[in-house]
Structures are given as structure tokens and as C-alpha cells.
Design an enzyme around this catalytic site. Structure first.
Site, mmCIF file in Angstrom:
data_model
loop_
_atom_site.group_PDB
_atom_site.id
_atom_site.type_symbol
_atom_site.label_atom_id
_atom_site.label_comp_id
_atom_site.label_asym_id
_atom_site.label_seq_id
_atom_site.Cartn_x
_atom_site.Cartn_y
_atom_site.Cartn_z
ATOM 1 N N GLY A 79 -4.036 -2.944 1.768
ATOM 2 C CA GLY A 79 -5.478 -2.890 1.943
ATOM 3 C C GLY A 79 -5.908 -2.751 3.380
ATOM 4 O O GLY A 79 -7.007 -2.280 3.660
ATOM 5 N N ARG A 128 -15.414 -4.405 -2.397
ATOM 6 C CA ARG A 128 -15.425 -3.484 -3.536
ATOM 7 C C ARG A 128 -15.140 -2.075 -3.008
ATOM 8 O O ARG A 128 -15.852 -1.120 -3.307
ATOM 9 C CB ARG A 128 -16.757 -3.566 -4.281
ATOM 10 C CG ARG A 128 -18.004 -3.468 -3.417
ATOM 11 C CD ARG A 128 -19.252 -3.306 -4.298
ATOM 12 N NE ARG A 128 -20.482 -3.270 -3.519
ATOM 13 C CZ ARG A 128 -21.297 -4.316 -3.359
ATOM 14 N NH1 ARG A 128 -20.995 -5.488 -3.905
ATOM 15 N NH2 ARG A 128 -22.408 -4.190 -2.653
ATOM 16 N N PHE A 131 -10.311 1.638 -3.542
ATOM 17 C CA PHE A 131 -9.138 2.473 -3.219
ATOM 18 C C PHE A 131 -9.520 3.713 -2.401
ATOM 19 O O PHE A 131 -9.078 4.829 -2.691
ATOM 20 C CB PHE A 131 -8.406 2.928 -4.492
ATOM 21 C CG PHE A 131 -7.675 1.862 -5.239
ATOM 22 C CD1 PHE A 131 -7.420 0.620 -4.680
ATOM 23 C CD2 PHE A 131 -7.225 2.103 -6.537
ATOM 24 C CE1 PHE A 131 -6.730 -0.363 -5.394
ATOM 25 C CE2 PHE A 131 -6.536 1.133 -7.258
ATOM 26 C CZ PHE A 131 -6.293 -0.099 -6.685
ATOM 27 N N SER A 193 -6.557 -4.547 -9.101
ATOM 28 C CA SER A 193 -7.793 -4.494 -8.320
ATOM 29 C C SER A 193 -8.982 -4.491 -9.266
ATOM 30 O O SER A 193 -8.981 -3.773 -10.268
ATOM 31 C CB SER A 193 -7.827 -3.234 -7.447
ATOM 32 O OG SER A 193 -9.122 -3.061 -6.887
ATOM 33 N N THR A 258 -7.139 -10.044 -5.547
ATOM 34 C CA THR A 258 -8.404 -10.761 -5.367
ATOM 35 C C THR A 258 -8.939 -11.264 -6.710
ATOM 36 O O THR A 258 -8.554 -10.792 -7.773
ATOM 37 C CB THR A 258 -9.461 -9.848 -4.724
ATOM 38 O OG1 THR A 258 -9.644 -8.685 -5.555
ATOM 39 C CG2 THR A 258 -9.022 -9.417 -3.340
#
Length: 376
Positions: A79, A128, A131, A193, A258
């Protein structure tokens, strides 16, 4: 004195109130420059300063896992370096390994901003992102130019392209893996995710098995493959994934991604939007997920008697946090949100603390601490 914690962070977070994503982009530009100009005398000087200040080498921290040598157990979580633009610099910042991505087969912009928020009262972040990345082919070209230049293991986190329907997910992951399989040291199937519609449904045993099946059939180079799971799964679902990990001979499980839970937060209003965290979509990382991720690590260890390696991630800020995950069963750990809050000194501080823990418990190596809770 930790200059970052007492001067830089308050300046950026409180006075300038820099947008978190903008700040991340500027950081990545700087790290990318350092990573790709390493032959210059000035850059080498900077790298040497970083290594002397931030790196800690001690044979007690080393491990050989899945055919890879890890100089220490603290890695960079996926990330942060989504496109692998700074892959060569992470070792100079003290990390024992780094995970690039999440990368998708089809490049995509991600969700519209604002999409990254700090929750300082909770030592957390809400994202949010969706990707956002340039795609597997772009990452492959970049890493091919740098092949053989990494001094630590480099993992690649694979996600599903948003344009790909769920029923075609296996082929989408496979396409990315084919492009990258010779360029990463290990690979992660990210099905956890919360920011890609429907993605978490791929954690269902029937859906996940189809992905793992095609990847392992393609995996003739026998690269270690992990699956990354959500902290919000029920125990039965986690047990099913453990079963799949055994069936498909995965290298291990990464616990966890998360959380979509919002209970217990101190933050009432997110300053950037004026809304409560409960009103904002996205996953929360950092301290709020710490205990749950450790519980899941403990569960996996108990269910497998330590036979399946675990990479623990979620809410690690201190040596005590790291030690809790390792003694619960994690062979390796990863940091991201904690590193943002604590600054670049954090890795060496954690490693120093882990060495103190080894001495306190009269252990000779970090591997002896793995699952220590369950050893008599």
C-alpha cells in the site's frame, strides 16, 4: 531526540495540515529519486547516512524462511509503494523486507479523492484508495530493469482489477502473476481490501480456491504465495482459509488487512469531510485493528500448531506491539500506519526493543520467540 516525532510530524499534521495523500505522493517522489539515482555520489552519501541512522544489523534477528533470507523480521506493508518506484531504497530505511503493490493487471486510477484520512486521536488512518496503480506490466518493466539489485526480499501484492467481473477474478490474478512471477521474491493474493466492490467475497472458500488453483499451476518457479485476509472474518471462515492454505501448499497467511468496523473510535468528526468515521466508506488501519489482528494470528497458530507461517500486520507502533504478534505466532511483521505516525526511526526502535526482549527471555534468536505464548 526524534526530530520527526517532535518537529516534522506536528508541522505537517497540525500546522500545515497537509493532505495525507499529497504528502504521501511527495514522500514517494523523494524516495523514488533516491532509489533511481543511487549511482550518484550525492545520493550514495544520503543512503549511507540513512543506513547508519536507521539500520540495525544483528544475527539474532535473521531468519531463513520459504527459501529467502530476512535480515530482520520488520517489513514494509503493501500500500505504501504501490508501483514499486522506490523498491531499492527500503533496505536503507531499515526494513528486513518490503511488499510492493497492491498491483492489478489493468492499471486504474482508484476511487475519487479525498480517499485517505488521518485519525490521530485513534492513531489510525482511514483509506478508500481502491487499488490505484499503473498496472502489472508497468511494474514488471520497472522491476526488470532493477533485477538483482535488491538486498532484501521483495514481495508483490496482487489485487483484482476493478473492471474484471468477480467470476473472472482467477484469470485476472493469473495474468498479473505471469507478468511478475520472475521479478518478485514472494507473492500475496489480496482478497481482503474493502475498497474494491465485491472483493472480500473472494475470501469465500469456493472463490478463493479457484484463484489459488490457477496460480499454483502456473507457479512452476515455486515462488512463495500468501493470502492476505480481513480482520472482520468469522472464525469459521478463517478456518476454511487455513484449510485452503494447506491444500494449495501456500507459503503462509498475512493477518490482517484493514477493518470496516468503526466501534470504539475516539474520532467524532473527520476534519477533511466534516463527517463521522461511521459515515465514511473505507478500511481503518493502525491501533484500532491491533488486538483483532493479534487474535487472528493466535488462532491460526493454534489451529495449525505453527505449521503455516504467518506475517502479522495491524497496529504495530512499538516493540511491545511487535513482540505480541511474534509471540502469538507471527514469523514476520509488517508496518505502515505506525511508520507514518512514529517516523523513520520506528524500525530501528522496534528492532532494538526486540533484541531487549530476546535477552529478557534468554532467547538466542527471533525464531525462538515465534509462538512463545504456546511453548512451555
Amino acid at each position: 531526540m526524534d526530530i520527526y516525532k517532535f518537529a516534522v510530524r506536528p508541522l505537517l499534521f497540525d500546522l500545515v495540515k497537509a493532505d495525507p495523500e499529497w504528502l504521501h505522493q511527495q514522500t514517494m517522489r523523494s524516495l523514488s529519486w533516491l532509489s533511481h539515482t543511487s549511482d550518484r555520489t550525492s545520493t550514495k552519501w544520503v543512503q549511507n547516512i540513512l543506513q547508519k541512522s536507521l539500520c540495525l544489523e544483528d544475527s539474532r534477528l535473521e531468519q531463513n524462511l520459504f527459501g529467502l533470507r530476512f535480515p530482520n523480521p520488520v517489513g514494509l506493508a503493501a500500500g505504501f509503494d504501490k508501483d514499486g518506484v522506490a523498491a531499492r531504497i527500503w533496505s536503507s530505511l531499515g526494513f528486513g523486507f518490503a511488499e510492493l503493490g497492491t498491483v492489478t493487471f489493468v492499471g486504474q486510477p482508484g476511487n475519487p479523492p479525498p480517499r485517505l484520512f488521518r485519525l490521530p486521536l485513534d492513531q489510525a488512518a482511514l483509506n478508500r484508495m481502491g487499488f490505484n496503480n499503473h498496472g502489472a506490466a508497468v511494474m514488471a518493466a520497472r522491476l526488470a530493469d532493477e533485477k538483482g539489485q535488491f538486498s532484501i526480499p521483495i514481495g508483490i501484492n496482487l489485487g483484482k482489477s476493478k473492471v474484471t467481473p468477480l467470476e473472472a477474478a482467477a484469470e485476472d490474478y493469473l495474468n498479473s502473476f505471469r507478468l511478475l512471477k520472475e521479478l518478485g521474491d514472494y507473492f500475496v493474493v489480496n482478497v481482503s481490501s474493502p475498497n474494491t466492490p465485491g472483493l472480500r467475497s473472494l475470501q469465500d472458500a469456493s472463490m478463493l480456491s479457484s484463484i489459488l488453483d490457477v496460480l499454483q499451476k502456473e507457479n512452476n518457479s515455486h515462488k512463495p504465495i500468501f493470502v492476505k485476509i480481513a480482520p472482520d472474518l468469522e472464525w469459521e471462515a478463517i478456518a476454511d482459509i487455513i484449510g485452503l492454505a494447506k491444500t494449495y501448499q501456500l507459503a503462509g497467511i498475512i493477518a490482517t488487512n484493514t477493518t470496516i468496523r468503526r466501534d470504539g473510535l475516539k474520532t467524532q468528526v473527520i476534519e477533511q469531510t466534516g463527517k463521522a468515521p461511521q459515515e465514511e466508506a473505507g478500511g481503518i488501519s493502525g491501533a484500532p485493528v491491533r488486538d483483532r489482528s493479534t487474535e487472528i494470528i493466535r488462532f491460526i497458530w493454534q489451529q495449525t500448531q505453527g505449521e503455516i507461517p504467518i506475517i502479522g500486520v495491524g497496529g504495530i507502533f512499538t516493540p511491545e506491539d511487535a513482540w505480541a504478534k511474534i509471540t502469538a505466532g507471527a514469523s514476520l511483521i509488517q508496518v505502515y500506519t505506525g511508520w507514518i505516525y512514529q517516523g523513520p526511526m520506528m524500525v530501528s526502535q522496534i528492532l532494538t526493543g526486540l533484541l531487549s526482549k530476546l535477552e529478557e527471555h534468554e532467547l538466542n534468536s527471533i525464531s525462538e520467540a515465534i509462538g512463545l505464548e504456546f511453548k512451555s
